[in-house]
Design a protein around this motif. Structure first.
Motif, PDB file in Angstrom:
ATOM      1  N   HIS A  41       1.779   5.090  -2.842  1.00 23.98           N
ATOM      2  CA  HIS A  41       2.839   5.656  -1.983  1.00 23.98           C
ATOM      3  C   HIS A  41       3.290   6.929  -2.692  1.00 23.98           C
ATOM      4  CE1 HIS A  41       6.522   6.187   0.223  1.00 23.98           C
ATOM      5  NE2 HIS A  41       6.536   4.993   0.762  1.00 23.98           N
TER       6      HIS A  41
ATOM      7  N   THR B   8       0.642   4.219   2.019  1.00 19.34           N
ATOM      8  CA  THR B   8       1.610   4.444   3.094  1.00 19.34           C
ATOM      9  C   THR B   8       2.617   5.499   2.671  1.00 19.34           C
ATOM     10  OG1 THR B   8       3.009   3.354   4.746  1.00 19.34           O
ATOM     11  CG2 THR B   8       3.265   2.593   2.484  1.00 19.34           C
TER      12      THR B   8
ATOM     13  N   GLU C 205       8.519   0.792   5.409  1.00 18.49           N
ATOM     14  CA  GLU C 205       7.046   0.952   5.409  1.00 18.49           C
ATOM     15  C   GLU C 205       6.352   0.051   4.379  1.00 18.49           C
ATOM     16  OE1 GLU C 205       9.110   3.336   4.398  1.00 18.49           O
ATOM     17  OE2 GLU C 205       8.429   4.163   2.480  1.00 18.49           O
TER      18      GLU C 205
ATOM     19  N   MET D  60      -1.637   3.768   6.269  1.00 21.06           N
ATOM     20  CA  MET D  60      -0.780   3.091   7.249  1.00 21.06           C
ATOM     21  C   MET D  60       0.423   3.981   7.531  1.00 21.06           C
ATOM     22  SD  MET D  60      -2.561   0.433   7.693  1.00 21.06           S
ATOM     23  CE  MET D  60      -1.463  -0.447   8.766  1.00 21.06           C
ATOM     24  N   GLY D  61       0.433   4.618   8.694  1.00 21.83           N
ATOM     25  CA  GLY D  61       1.547   5.506   9.025  1.00 21.83           C
ATOM     26  C   GLY D  61       1.106   6.575   9.999  1.00 21.83           C
TER      27      GLY D  61
END
Ligand code: CP
Ligand code: NVA
Length: 300
Positions: free
Chosen positions: A255, A215, A264, A157-158
């Motif tokens: 992460h 993320t 985020e 996700m990013g």
């Protein structure tokens, strides 16, 4: 024979990657036992940092010390690099004095140019395009919890940043699927080169069925002036409990850190039971020791 380098994950083959991950797990166990293991006694790693770092600096410096060697922290502020000495000249000089060099910089071409002129192995400690050392730690962490990645699904996700591209390379090498959740303008430009990766603009669709949700900061180092725009553009892609619920109960969370709680990722996810971020951070030490052992020992 020219030295081998680790500038992207694709600089090693899948078999070597598996060997390094196995070795990283062994080195983790040795470290936790308190055993000494010093195959790099007398060896020196030069470390050039043109961007900030906590984990990369400490893991390489502590890792070299634990392997019996030492590491030199070199900043452009107090070396001639900051006064315009060409990168190739720096590579020729340093590689006559140290046994390997780690570089964290902006343009990926800088590490390539350094490696082209270096007589010793060069390690990419993060460029704008790749962060391969982080992937070693992430894959080690995955294996410790869930075993093989082959056939699994990872949701990123990013934006299509350095971490995303290293995950795309890992997906090809270890044969898993990568779903990239991001607004259209932020999808990786070279997505078509990575058949195991796909882009989803719908965050729920990106995480559906994912075994791992990953993320990273929305504005990477060097993109500080885009921060406000990115905060707005990525708001719907935040990894929160609702998104983790859409992924399913099996999903772990990673992460690379540093994290920005409330941006985020939410605190309940990163500090919650499915997060493996502290182990992931520690594994930077063990994975890079495996890498250093492999790069530095056999050729000298
Ligand atoms: N993940 C990572 O590379 O952290 P640092 O920027 O602190 O080195
Ligand atoms: N994508 C982030 C990673 C930091 C470790 C950055 O480049 O700033």
């Amino acid at each position: 024979m020219p030295p081998r380098h680790f500038l992207t994950l694709a600089d090693i083959d899948a078999e070597t990657l598996e060997t390094l991950l196995r070795r990283a797990a062994e080195l983790r166990a040795l470290h936790h036992d308190g055993s000494l293991h010093e195959p790099l006694r007398g060896r020196v790693l030069g470390m050039i940092f043109e961007k900030s770092s906590t984990r990369t600096r400490v893991s390489f410096e502590a890792g070299m010390a634990q392997l019996g060697g030492s590491a030199l922290f070199l900043s452009p502020r107090d070396t001639q690099l900051g006064r315009g000495e060409p990168i190739e000249d720096t590579a020729r000089v340093l590689s006559g004095m140290v046994d390997a060099v780690m570089i964290r910089t902006f343009d990926h071409s800088t590490v390539e140019r350094f490696a082209g002129a270096s007589r010793v192995p060069v390690i990419n400690g993060l460029t704008d395009d790749h962060h391969p050392c982080q992937l070693l730690a992430d894959l080690q962490t995955w294996q410790a919890h869930r075993g093989e990645l082959q056939g699994r699904t990872v949701a990123w996700m990013g934006d299509g940043n350095n971490m995303c591209r290293s995950w795309m390379q890992a997906a090809e090498m270890m044969d898993f699927r990568l779903a990239i959740g991001a607004p259209s303008a932020y999808a990786p430009e070279d997505l078509a080169d990575y058949p195991n990766s796909r882009h989803e603009t719908d965050p729920q669709a990106a995480v559906e069925g994912a075994d791992l949700v990953v993320t990273d900061v929305w504005a990477s180092m060097g993109m500080e002036d885009e921060r406000q725009t990115r905060l707005e553009d990525f708001a719907a892609y935040q990894v929160n409990e609702a998104l983790m619920a859409a992924a399913g109960e099996q999903a772990l969370f990673m992460h690379c850190l540093p994290a920005h709680r409330g941006e985020e990722v939410t605190a309940d996810v990163i500090d919650g039971p499915r997060s493996v971020v502290w182990e992931e951070a520690e594994n930077r030490l063990h994975a890079q020791k495996a890498l250093l052992e492999w790069l530095v020992t056999p050729r000298r």
